[in-house]
Write a protein that holds these residues in place. Structure first.
Motif, PDB file in Angstrom:
ATOM      1  N   MET A  46     -62.678  26.659   1.261  1.00 52.25           N
ATOM      2  CA  MET A  46     -64.135  26.739   1.319  1.00 52.25           C
ATOM      3  C   MET A  46     -64.616  28.105   0.787  1.00 52.25           C
ATOM      4  O   MET A  46     -63.948  29.100   0.969  1.00 52.25           O
ATOM      5  N   LYS A  47     -65.780  28.103   0.151  1.00 47.17           N
ATOM      6  CA  LYS A  47     -66.295  29.362  -0.408  1.00 47.17           C
ATOM      7  C   LYS A  47     -66.790  30.288   0.706  1.00 47.17           C
ATOM      8  O   LYS A  47     -67.372  29.820   1.695  1.00 47.17           O
ATOM      9  N   GLN A  48     -66.541  31.530   0.510  1.00 50.32           N
ATOM     10  CA  GLN A  48     -66.972  32.538   1.480  1.00 50.32           C
ATOM     11  C   GLN A  48     -67.635  33.691   0.731  1.00 50.32           C
ATOM     12  O   GLN A  48     -67.398  33.886  -0.455  1.00 50.32           O
ATOM     13  N   LEU A  49     -68.398  34.478   1.467  1.00 49.82           N
ATOM     14  CA  LEU A  49     -68.921  35.713   0.880  1.00 49.82           C
ATOM     15  C   LEU A  49     -67.814  36.740   0.878  1.00 49.82           C
ATOM     16  O   LEU A  49     -67.184  36.979   1.905  1.00 49.82           O
ATOM     17  N   ARG A  50     -67.571  37.320  -0.280  1.00 50.84           N
ATOM     18  CA  ARG A  50     -66.623  38.437  -0.302  1.00 50.84           C
ATOM     19  C   ARG A  50     -67.398  39.678  -0.733  1.00 50.84           C
ATOM     20  O   ARG A  50     -68.004  39.702  -1.803  1.00 50.84           O
ATOM     21  N   ILE A  51     -67.347  40.695   0.099  1.00 52.66           N
ATOM     22  CA  ILE A  51     -68.100  41.913  -0.189  1.00 52.66           C
ATOM     23  C   ILE A  51     -67.133  43.023  -0.543  1.00 52.66           C
ATOM     24  O   ILE A  51     -66.127  43.227   0.132  1.00 52.66           O
ATOM     25  N   ILE A  52     -67.431  43.699  -1.656  1.00 48.70           N
ATOM     26  CA  ILE A  52     -66.543  44.757  -2.138  1.00 48.70           C
ATOM     27  C   ILE A  52     -67.334  46.064  -2.103  1.00 48.70           C
ATOM     28  O   ILE A  52     -68.001  46.432  -3.078  1.00 48.70           O
ATOM     29  N   PRO A  53     -67.312  46.767  -0.960  1.00 44.36           N
ATOM     30  CA  PRO A  53     -68.170  47.949  -0.801  1.00 44.36           C
ATOM     31  C   PRO A  53     -67.967  48.999  -1.884  1.00 44.36           C
ATOM     32  O   PRO A  53     -68.914  49.699  -2.243  1.00 44.36           O
ATOM     33  N   ASP A  54     -66.767  49.121  -2.426  1.00 47.29           N
ATOM     34  CA  ASP A  54     -66.530  50.142  -3.455  1.00 47.29           C
ATOM     35  C   ASP A  54     -67.407  49.939  -4.690  1.00 47.29           C
ATOM     36  O   ASP A  54     -67.655  50.881  -5.436  1.00 47.29           O
ATOM     37  N   LYS A  55     -67.854  48.696  -4.910  1.00 44.61           N
ATOM     38  CA  LYS A  55     -68.711  48.442  -6.075  1.00 44.61           C
ATOM     39  C   LYS A  55     -70.185  48.660  -5.769  1.00 44.61           C
ATOM     40  O   LYS A  55     -71.013  48.648  -6.667  1.00 44.61           O
ATOM     41  N   CYS A  56     -70.516  48.803  -4.495  1.00 42.76           N
ATOM     42  CA  CYS A  56     -71.930  48.879  -4.099  1.00 42.76           C
ATOM     43  C   CYS A  56     -72.513  50.243  -4.446  1.00 42.76           C
ATOM     44  O   CYS A  56     -71.871  51.273  -4.260  1.00 42.76           O
ATOM     45  N   GLY A  87     -69.848  25.482   5.618  1.00 41.60           N
ATOM     46  CA  GLY A  87     -69.163  26.195   6.693  1.00 41.60           C
ATOM     47  C   GLY A  87     -70.060  27.209   7.388  1.00 41.60           C
ATOM     48  O   GLY A  87     -69.625  27.922   8.291  1.00 41.60           O
ATOM     49  N   ALA A  88     -71.319  27.277   6.957  1.00 38.87           N
ATOM     50  CA  ALA A  88     -72.234  28.252   7.574  1.00 38.87           C
ATOM     51  C   ALA A  88     -72.647  27.804   8.966  1.00 38.87           C
ATOM     52  O   ALA A  88     -72.750  26.608   9.231  1.00 38.87           O
ATOM     53  N   THR A 109     -73.937  44.706  -9.443  1.00 42.03           N
ATOM     54  CA  THR A 109     -72.595  45.252  -9.698  1.00 42.03           C
ATOM     55  C   THR A 109     -71.484  44.328  -9.212  1.00 42.03           C
ATOM     56  O   THR A 109     -70.333  44.742  -9.108  1.00 42.03           O
ATOM     57  N   ASP A 110     -71.827  43.097  -8.893  1.00 42.59           N
ATOM     58  CA  ASP A 110     -70.843  42.127  -8.384  1.00 42.59           C
ATOM     59  C   ASP A 110     -70.110  42.633  -7.142  1.00 42.59           C
ATOM     60  O   ASP A 110     -68.922  42.358  -6.946  1.00 42.59           O
ATOM     61  N   ALA A 111     -70.827  43.381  -6.306  1.00 41.39           N
ATOM     62  CA  ALA A 111     -70.213  43.838  -5.059  1.00 41.39           C
ATOM     63  C   ALA A 111     -70.210  42.728  -4.012  1.00 41.39           C
ATOM     64  O   ALA A 111     -69.511  42.821  -3.007  1.00 41.39           O
ATOM     65  N   ILE A 112     -71.011  41.698  -4.257  1.00 41.54           N
ATOM     66  CA  ILE A 112     -71.011  40.540  -3.357  1.00 41.54           C
ATOM     67  C   ILE A 112     -70.662  39.314  -4.194  1.00 41.54           C
ATOM     68  O   ILE A 112     -71.331  39.009  -5.176  1.00 41.54           O
ATOM     69  N   GLU A 113     -69.588  38.641  -3.800  1.00 40.63           N
ATOM     70  CA  GLU A 113     -69.167  37.437  -4.524  1.00 40.63           C
ATOM     71  C   GLU A 113     -69.189  36.263  -3.564  1.00 40.63           C
ATOM     72  O   GLU A 113     -69.081  36.435  -2.351  1.00 40.63           O
ATOM     73  N   TYR A 114     -69.320  35.074  -4.129  1.00 34.68           N
ATOM     74  CA  TYR A 114     -69.234  33.857  -3.321  1.00 34.68           C
ATOM     75  C   TYR A 114     -68.087  33.043  -3.895  1.00 34.68           C
ATOM     76  O   TYR A 114     -68.225  32.418  -4.945  1.00 34.68           O
ATOM     77  N   VAL A 115     -66.930  33.130  -3.265  1.00 39.69           N
ATOM     78  CA  VAL A 115     -65.708  32.602  -3.877  1.00 39.69           C
ATOM     79  C   VAL A 115     -64.862  31.834  -2.864  1.00 39.69           C
ATOM     80  O   VAL A 115     -64.997  31.999  -1.652  1.00 39.69           O
ATOM     81  N   GLU A 116     -63.984  31.002  -3.405  1.00 39.69           N
ATOM     82  CA  GLU A 116     -63.019  30.304  -2.548  1.00 39.69           C
ATOM     83  C   GLU A 116     -62.096  31.317  -1.898  1.00 39.69           C
ATOM     84  O   GLU A 116     -61.511  32.153  -2.585  1.00 39.69           O
ATOM     85  N   MET A 117     -62.016  31.253  -0.573  1.00 43.27           N
ATOM     86  CA  MET A 117     -61.154  32.209   0.137  1.00 43.27           C
ATOM     87  C   MET A 117     -60.622  31.512   1.367  1.00 43.27           C
ATOM     88  O   MET A 117     -61.315  30.725   1.994  1.00 43.27           O
ATOM     89  N   GLU A 118     -59.420  31.876   1.717  1.00 44.99           N
ATOM     90  CA  GLU A 118     -58.846  31.341   2.943  1.00 44.99           C
ATOM     91  C   GLU A 118     -59.488  32.023   4.141  1.00 44.99           C
ATOM     92  O   GLU A 118     -60.231  31.447   4.899  1.00 44.99           O
ATOM     93  N   GLN A 119     -59.180  33.287   4.260  1.00 46.20           N
ATOM     94  CA  GLN A 119     -59.619  34.076   5.413  1.00 46.20           C
ATOM     95  C   GLN A 119     -60.437  35.259   4.899  1.00 46.20           C
ATOM     96  O   GLN A 119     -59.938  36.033   4.100  1.00 46.20           O
ATOM     97  N   PRO A 120     -61.642  35.400   5.336  1.00 46.87           N
ATOM     98  CA  PRO A 120     -62.379  36.581   4.883  1.00 46.87           C
ATOM     99  C   PRO A 120     -61.788  37.848   5.511  1.00 46.87           C
ATOM    100  O   PRO A 120     -61.979  38.098   6.695  1.00 46.87           O
ATOM    101  N   ASP A 121     -61.027  38.564   4.724  1.00 48.24           N
ATOM    102  CA  ASP A 121     -60.339  39.720   5.301  1.00 48.24           C
ATOM    103  C   ASP A 121     -60.911  41.037   4.783  1.00 48.24           C
ATOM    104  O   ASP A 121     -60.383  42.094   5.031  1.00 48.24           O
TER     105      ASP A 121
END
Lengths: 160, 614
Positions: A1-11, A76-77, A127-139
């Motif tokens: 299922m797609k999840q939000l993935r946040i990459i703070p280093d790009k923010c 899944g929200a 800056t693509d710091a927030i993605e919406y992608v297929e992920m198992e566990q948001p880690d």
């Protein structure tokens, strides 16, 4: 299922995500109503967008006394049903991440619902710091916390 | 109901402690948009241009634009319009960060600050609750200490603060208003005006929003603009990766980087202070202002020994962590203009300027003028206190503190380089216009910039007509920097278009990627006022003439539209632009003609009537 993935280093802390989210919520640009927040750690030059990552424990759901929070099977929200919510705000206390909010205008709880599967914050981020992608566990949360921790200790020791 | 604009102005009289919320003058909002234009219109109506800038009768207009606080790329700006103590002219000091949007979220388009408080105070604006509070305990504190303490004191960590440092309190003529720790309404001494009013800070927290007249059209227009910004190499790569500092090497290679108070125009240590070196060795991250999709801001650090290299008496707790800057103009003024090739000294001096609240451009340029006075023997060592040799990082850092606190020889620099060079009998060593020091582009090597500097309403400034875009960067089309043909028109068009951008609440850096054509649909959809491109150019022209009119009424004439003798008559001694001077005389008459002014540069009655200013 797609999840939000946040990459703070790009923010860059431009707050476009907050503006986009608040526009979805209110039709105006009102960052105080955004359900995603950018935390700015100036001295560490670290900027972290932060919102509900739809955790599987979902303590907000468990805590709600009127079952106003439902699982959207498509995304899944965990979604608050406005017509059921009585505005007791217990969910805002139950959430360990502080990502469920109380809207003083509507007297209801409000949280991220992934915009029904098309999150506005993801589209808005330059800056693509927030993605919406297929992920198992948001880690991302754990790994980001570890990195900030390490960087903070290095800086405290006078290095870079 | 107004859209884009909140429709409310907040007027605070510090003498009488009266706080008034009044409707924004809607017809002025339509004719001047906001920011720079609206502020100038209020100033013209309310302030006698002949007064002393430090008089309680001077007012400060702190104004946002209709796009401030929206998600339009770079919609973060506020403008400070007042009578400037450095120039005795109208100011147009602009700052980004998050303070302007916060003021709009609190429900106000602009602040009108009047009078003078009997003792130090600060303003606390929490939506519709506005208080004047005592700031006796904050007086003397630096900008960073003030921000930290005020967030705790008002009990709202999300509050955003605009404040002055010791430089503003001590009426240093180039003191800034700082917000978000490192963002500055920098030039012409607006911080000193705030200091003269005994106002330490304006603390704002707003939870409201900015309404749009036509959200659907607006959103389409802003997406179109963002895509263009993403496609432009300057706004998608150059500025985010290297910041404005990317220009150091570019301008130096054109022989247009003023060096050692404009004695030369090529700096031998340019590489050491360039954006490339900063990025490779000292950069932690880039940082954006509110809603900015470019993110040119530099967050730099001084690792290990570098942090302790130059002794300072103020000890910020975060010397060895990270702070913003330097930007190109600051790196030039404190770097090549002072002959200092040590990037660490520039980073530290830049932080000191931010912390103490003064304009790094005028500060650096004034130190450079002091260095030339010193080296030419006009200022003896006994007077200067420390050796002021070109290239001395120690002198630069030491003077930052001495100037801000007006200690020793610092008090002479605190008057700005025009007054200082006059006092020491060498007025020809002042490098600027209308009392304000030049920015980082040599007018002898880039002809259009000379005309732009000479005619800028707020004194020498690169942000009023950035003809460097055309003359060096080739935007929107390449023009020969050595030619004077076409520069009068170029300057006029840039001045007018820039004035309009400054009125919208957007940042000028957008214009590296887009033009008024892209701004127009957003502005119209946000405000519900149907503008055309011709309207926007007319508004820009109206703003430009209004500022000029205000200056005329303060006693200025076309005689001030000139450049220092060094720029007009001393050929560049070496480098790619060797032998050149600025040929202002070839451009100025044509410029006056295009402006519709008389041959002495006076605005004609017809022009005033045409623009609705008569």
């Amino acid at each position: 299922m797609k999840q939000l993935r946040i990459i703070p280093d790009k923010c860059t802390s431009c707050l476009q995500c907050e503006l986009a989210c608040s526009f979805v919520q209110t039709g105006t640009f009102q960052p105080s109503r955004s359900l995603i927040r950018v935390y700015v750690f100036d001295e560490q030059a670290s900027y972290a967008p932060y919102t509900c990552f739809q955790c599987s424990e979902a303590w907000c759901m468990t805590a709600c006394p009127v079952n106003a929070i439902a699982l959207d099977p498509a995304t899944g929200a965990k979604v608050i049903m406005d017509n059921v919510c009585v505005g007791c705000a217990v969910c805002t206390i139950a959430c360990p991440y502080g990502t469920v909010f109380y809207n003083p205008d509507t007297h209801k709880a409000v949280k991220c619902d992934l915009c029904g599967g098309d999150p506005a914050c993801v589209k808005a981020c330059p800056t693509d710091a927030i993605e919406y992608v297929e992920m198992e566990q948001p880690d991302w949360l754990t790994s980001w916390a570890q990195r900030v921790d390490e960087r903070f200790h290095t800086m405290q020791e006078g290095g870079h | 109901m107004m859209y884009g604009w909140t429709g409310t102005a907040l007027r605070i009289n510090l003498t009488t402690r009266q706080i008034m919320k009044e409707p924004l003058r809607e017809e002025w909002a339509h004719e001047y948009i906001g920011g720079r234009g609206l502020g100038a219109r209020y100033l013209l109506a309310e302030v006698d241009p002949t007064i002393n800038p430090f008089s309680p009768d001077n007012k400060m207009m702190i104004v946002t634009g209709p796009l401030t606080g929206t998600n339009a790329s770079c919609g973060s700006r506020y403008m400070v319009i007042t009578k400037g103590p450095l120039t005795n002219a109208i100011t147009t000091s602009n700052s980004g960060g998050t303070w302007g949007p916060e003021l709009k979220a609190a429900g106000y388009d602009m602040l009108i600050l009047e009078g003078r408080a009997s003792s130090p105070c600060y303003l606390w604006i929490y939506n519709d609750q506005v208080e004047i509070r005592d700031a006796g305990h904050l007086w003397g504190k630096t900008v960073w200490e003030t921000e930290e303490q005020l967030k705790t004191e008002v009990g709202v960590p999300d509050a955003i603060i605009a404040s002055i440092g010791p430089a503003g309190e001590k009426l240093v003529r180039f003191a800034c208003i700082m917000n978000d720790l490192h963002r500055a309404a920098g030039r012409s001494g607006v911080g000193a005006v705030m200091g003269s009013k005994n106002l330490k800070a304006v603390v704002v927290r707003g939870t409201g929003g900015v309404r749009l007249a036509d959200p659907k059209t607006y959103m389409e227009a802003q997406w179109a603009m963002k895509i263009k910004l993403r496609e432009s190499p300057v706004t998608s790569q150059g500025l985010p990766i290297y910041g404005t500092e990317v220009l150091v090497n570019v301008i130096n290679e054109h022989g247009a980087l003023p060096t050692r108070n404009h004695q030369e125009t090529v700096f031998e240590h340019a590489e050491a202070i360039s954006g490339e070196t900063l990025t490779d060795t000292r950069l932690v991250s880039n940082k954006a202002c509110f809603s900015c999709t470019i993110a040119c801001g530099r967050v730099a650090t001084l690792p290990g020994d570098a942090a302790g290299k130059y002794a300072v008496t103020t000890h910020p707790h975060n010397w060895n962590i990270a702070g913003e800057g330097p930007e190109y103009e600051a790196a030039w003024a404190m770097g090549s203009e002072c002959g200092v090739g040590d990037l660490d000294a520039l980073i530290k001096a830049n932080w000191l300027c931010n912390e103490l609240g003064m304009d790094a451009i005028s500060f650096g340029a004034t130190v450079a003028a002091a260095m030339e006075l010193y080296e030419k023997g006009a200022v003896p060592l006994a007077e200067a206190g420390i050796p002021l040799n070109f290239g001395s990082g120690e002198a630069l850092i030491a003077m930052a503190e001495k100037v801000a606190y007006r200690e020793g020889f610092g008090t002479e620099l605190a008057e700005g380089s025009k007054r200082m060079t006059e006092k020491f009998g060498r007025p020809e060593l002042f490098m600027g216009v209308r009392g304000q020091e030049f920015a980082a582009y040599e007018a002898r090597a880039i002809q259009g910039m000379g005309l732009g500097y000479a005619t800028s309403n707020r004194g020498a400034c690169h942000l009023k007509a950035y003809t460097v875009a055309a003359e060096i960067l080739g935007l929107p089309r390449q023009m020969d920097p050595r030619a004077t043909e076409g520069k009068a028109e170029l300057t006029k068009v840039f001045q007018d278009a820039t004035a309009t951008v400054d009125a919208t609440g957007l940042c000028q850096f957008l214009t590296f990627g887009i033009g008024l054509e892209e701004i127009l649909p957003q502005l119209s959809a946000a405000t519900g006022v149907t503008y055309t491109i011709e309207d926007l150019m007319k508004i820009g022209e109206r703003i430009w003439n209004l500022e000029r009119l205000w200056n005329e009424r303060s006693g200025m004439t076309g005689k001030e539209d000139t450049l220092p003798n060094r720029i007009l008559a001393e050929p560049i001694p070496s480098g790619p632009a060797k032998g050149q001077v600025n040929r202002l005389g070839e451009m100025l008459p044509e410029y006056y003609q295009l402006r519709g002014w008389d041959t002495d540069g006076k605005i004609t009655e017809e022009k005033l009537k045409e623009l609705g200013l008569a």
